[in-house]
Design a protein around this motif. Structure first.
Motif, short mmCIF file in Angstrom:
data_model
loop_
_atom_site.label_atom_id
_atom_site.label_comp_id
_atom_site.label_asym_id
_atom_site.label_seq_id
_atom_site.Cartn_x
_atom_site.Cartn_y
_atom_site.Cartn_z
N LEU A 219 -22.28 -25.99 7.31
CA LEU A 219 -22.72 -25.03 6.31
C LEU A 219 -23.24 -23.79 7.02
O LEU A 219 -24.11 -23.87 7.89
CB LEU A 219 -23.83 -25.67 5.45
N VAL A 220 -22.70 -22.63 6.64
CA VAL A 220 -23.04 -21.37 7.30
C VAL A 220 -23.60 -20.40 6.27
O VAL A 220 -22.98 -20.16 5.22
CB VAL A 220 -21.79 -20.76 7.98
N ARG A 221 -24.77 -19.85 6.54
CA ARG A 221 -25.41 -18.89 5.63
C ARG A 221 -24.68 -17.55 5.70
O ARG A 221 -24.42 -17.03 6.79
CB ARG A 221 -26.88 -18.72 6.03
N TRP A 222 -24.33 -17.00 4.54
CA TRP A 222 -23.73 -15.67 4.44
C TRP A 222 -24.80 -14.72 3.90
O TRP A 222 -24.99 -14.62 2.70
CB TRP A 222 -22.53 -15.69 3.50
N LYS A 223 -25.48 -14.00 4.76
CA LYS A 223 -26.57 -13.14 4.33
C LYS A 223 -26.10 -11.76 3.87
O LYS A 223 -26.69 -11.17 2.96
CB LYS A 223 -27.60 -12.98 5.45
N ASP A 224 -25.09 -11.23 4.50
CA ASP A 224 -24.64 -9.87 4.19
C ASP A 224 -23.18 -9.88 3.76
O ASP A 224 -22.38 -9.04 4.19
CB ASP A 224 -24.83 -8.95 5.39
N CYS A 225 -22.84 -10.83 2.92
CA CYS A 225 -21.45 -10.98 2.48
C CYS A 225 -21.03 -9.80 1.60
O CYS A 225 -21.78 -9.36 0.72
CB CYS A 225 -21.34 -12.29 1.71
N SER A 226 -19.83 -9.29 1.82
CA SER A 226 -19.30 -8.23 0.97
C SER A 226 -18.80 -8.82 -0.34
O SER A 226 -18.52 -10.02 -0.44
CB SER A 226 -18.15 -7.51 1.67
N ALA A 227 -18.69 -7.99 -1.35
CA ALA A 227 -18.18 -8.44 -2.64
C ALA A 227 -16.76 -8.99 -2.51
O ALA A 227 -16.41 -10.01 -3.11
CB ALA A 227 -18.22 -7.29 -3.65
N ALA A 228 -15.93 -8.33 -1.70
CA ALA A 228 -14.54 -8.75 -1.54
C ALA A 228 -14.46 -10.13 -0.89
O ALA A 228 -13.67 -11.00 -1.31
CB ALA A 228 -13.77 -7.73 -0.72
N TYR B 100 -16.79 -12.44 -0.87
CA TYR B 100 -17.32 -13.40 -1.82
C TYR B 100 -16.27 -13.78 -2.86
O TYR B 100 -16.06 -14.96 -3.14
CB TYR B 100 -18.56 -12.83 -2.51
N ARG B 101 -15.64 -12.77 -3.45
CA ARG B 101 -14.65 -13.05 -4.50
C ARG B 101 -13.50 -13.92 -3.99
O ARG B 101 -12.98 -14.76 -4.72
CB ARG B 101 -14.09 -11.75 -5.08
N LEU B 102 -13.10 -13.71 -2.75
CA LEU B 102 -11.99 -14.48 -2.20
C LEU B 102 -12.34 -15.96 -2.16
O LEU B 102 -11.56 -16.81 -2.62
CB LEU B 102 -11.65 -13.97 -0.79
N LEU B 103 -13.52 -16.31 -1.64
CA LEU B 103 -13.90 -17.72 -1.58
C LEU B 103 -14.20 -18.26 -2.97
O LEU B 103 -13.80 -19.39 -3.31
CB LEU B 103 -15.12 -17.89 -0.67
N TYR B 104 -14.86 -17.48 -3.79
CA TYR B 104 -15.18 -17.88 -5.17
C TYR B 104 -13.91 -18.24 -5.93
O TYR B 104 -13.85 -19.26 -6.63
CB TYR B 104 -15.92 -16.73 -5.84
N SER B 105 -12.88 -17.43 -5.78
CA SER B 105 -11.63 -17.69 -6.51
C SER B 105 -10.87 -18.88 -5.92
O SER B 105 -10.26 -19.65 -6.65
CB SER B 105 -10.74 -16.45 -6.51
N ARG B 106 -10.94 -19.05 -4.59
CA ARG B 106 -10.26 -20.20 -3.98
C ARG B 106 -10.89 -21.51 -4.45
O ARG B 106 -10.20 -22.51 -4.65
CB ARG B 106 -10.32 -20.11 -2.45
N VAL B 107 -12.21 -21.50 -4.62
CA VAL B 107 -12.89 -22.70 -5.09
C VAL B 107 -12.75 -22.87 -6.60
O VAL B 107 -12.48 -23.97 -7.09
CB VAL B 107 -14.39 -22.65 -4.71
N GLY B 108 -12.93 -21.79 -7.34
CA GLY B 108 -13.13 -21.94 -8.77
C GLY B 108 -12.03 -21.49 -9.71
O GLY B 108 -12.10 -21.79 -10.91
N ALA B 109 -11.00 -20.78 -9.23
CA ALA B 109 -9.97 -20.30 -10.16
C ALA B 109 -9.29 -21.44 -10.90
O ALA B 109 -8.92 -21.32 -12.07
CB ALA B 109 -8.94 -19.46 -9.41
N GLN B 110 -9.14 -22.59 -10.22
CA GLN B 110 -8.50 -23.74 -10.85
C GLN B 110 -9.31 -24.26 -12.04
O GLN B 110 -8.78 -24.95 -12.92
CB GLN B 110 -8.34 -24.86 -9.83
N TRP B 111 -10.61 -23.93 -12.09
CA TRP B 111 -11.48 -24.35 -13.19
C TRP B 111 -11.92 -23.16 -14.04
O TRP B 111 -12.88 -23.26 -14.81
CB TRP B 111 -12.71 -25.08 -12.63
N LEU B 112 -11.23 -22.04 -13.88
CA LEU B 112 -11.50 -20.83 -14.64
C LEU B 112 -12.90 -20.26 -14.41
O LEU B 112 -13.54 -19.73 -15.31
CB LEU B 112 -11.27 -21.06 -16.14
N TRP B 113 -13.40 -20.37 -13.17
CA TRP B 113 -14.60 -19.61 -12.82
C TRP B 113 -14.25 -18.13 -12.90
O TRP B 113 -13.31 -17.68 -12.25
CB TRP B 113 -15.04 -19.94 -11.40
#
Length: 210
Positions: A50-59, A61-74
């Motif tokens: 587990l790695v802390r992302w303190k200064d993550c860019s919006a782009a 973030y969205r890439l990982l968010y969509s890879r995890v959650g698009a299948q569940w309509l996040w």
């Protein structure tokens, strides 16, 4: 974020407008840390960290968010502007973590929200397709609980899931010690029709556009 005082629905069927989606949301809470929580899992026993992302860019973030959650309509974070999104994930009271495998590839995410005094919300928790079914979910939840209950003055942790999520999500949270305390119905515009998510994702949820 669940509203403080949502209005109850009357009994019976309620029509959902074409182009909208409806789901049943279950909120769960934990009012004390589970026994043995502080016991550490040896890092060599799991193929991820587990790695802390303190200064993550919006782009990013969205890439990982969509890879995890698009299948569940996040979709909620996908609809926010860069400024809005970075304002949340860079808030000192929000902890964003990525699950990284041995090839240095992001395979999951954990977002903890401490913005309400005395509480920690597991805002987002999940693994990408292909990383599930290997016991990593239990490991990640243990990390989430250790971090959450380690927060200053935390007296309650909570999380919510819905009927658009995977069928194992609710029983998983309950098995980890969370207790359901409320249920809601949420209605929102189908993010695929709004162009927020790809039209071909989450095929288990049919698009009804009218």
């Amino acid at each position: 974020m669940i509203p403080d005082h949502p209005l109850p629905l009357a009994e019976g069927y309620h029509a959902v407008a074409p182009g909208d989606l409806a789901c049943v949301v279950t909120a769960l809470e934990m009012l004390a840390p589970p026994a043995g929580l502080k016991r550490l899992v040896p890092e060599g026993d799991v193929p991820v960290q587990l790695v802390r992302w303190k200064d993550c860019s919006a782009a990013k973030y969205r890439l990982l968010y969509s890879r995890v959650g698009a299948q569940w309509l996040w979709w909620s974070r996908m609809a926010k502007s860069d400024e809005e999104l970075e304002g949340i994930i860079r808030d000192p009271a929000v902890q964003l973590h990525a699950v990284i495998d041995r090839a240095r590839v992001e395979v999951g995410m954990l977002e903890l929200d401490f913005r309400v005094a005395g509480e920690c919300e597991i805002a987002f928790f999940g693994l990408i397709p292909g990383a599930t079914g290997k016991g990593l979910g239990k490991w990640l939840m243990r990390k989430a609980l250790q971090l959450g209950w380690g927060g200053e003055g935390v007296r309650r942790m909570w999380v919510h899931t819905c009927t658009l999520d995977g069928p194992t999500a609710l029983p998983f949270y309950m098995a980890q010690g969370f207790v359901p305390y409320a249920r809601y119905v949420e209605i929102f515009r189908d993010p695929r029709l709004a162009g927020i998510l790809p039209a071909d994702c989450a095929r288990q949820q049919p698009v009804i556009s009218g």
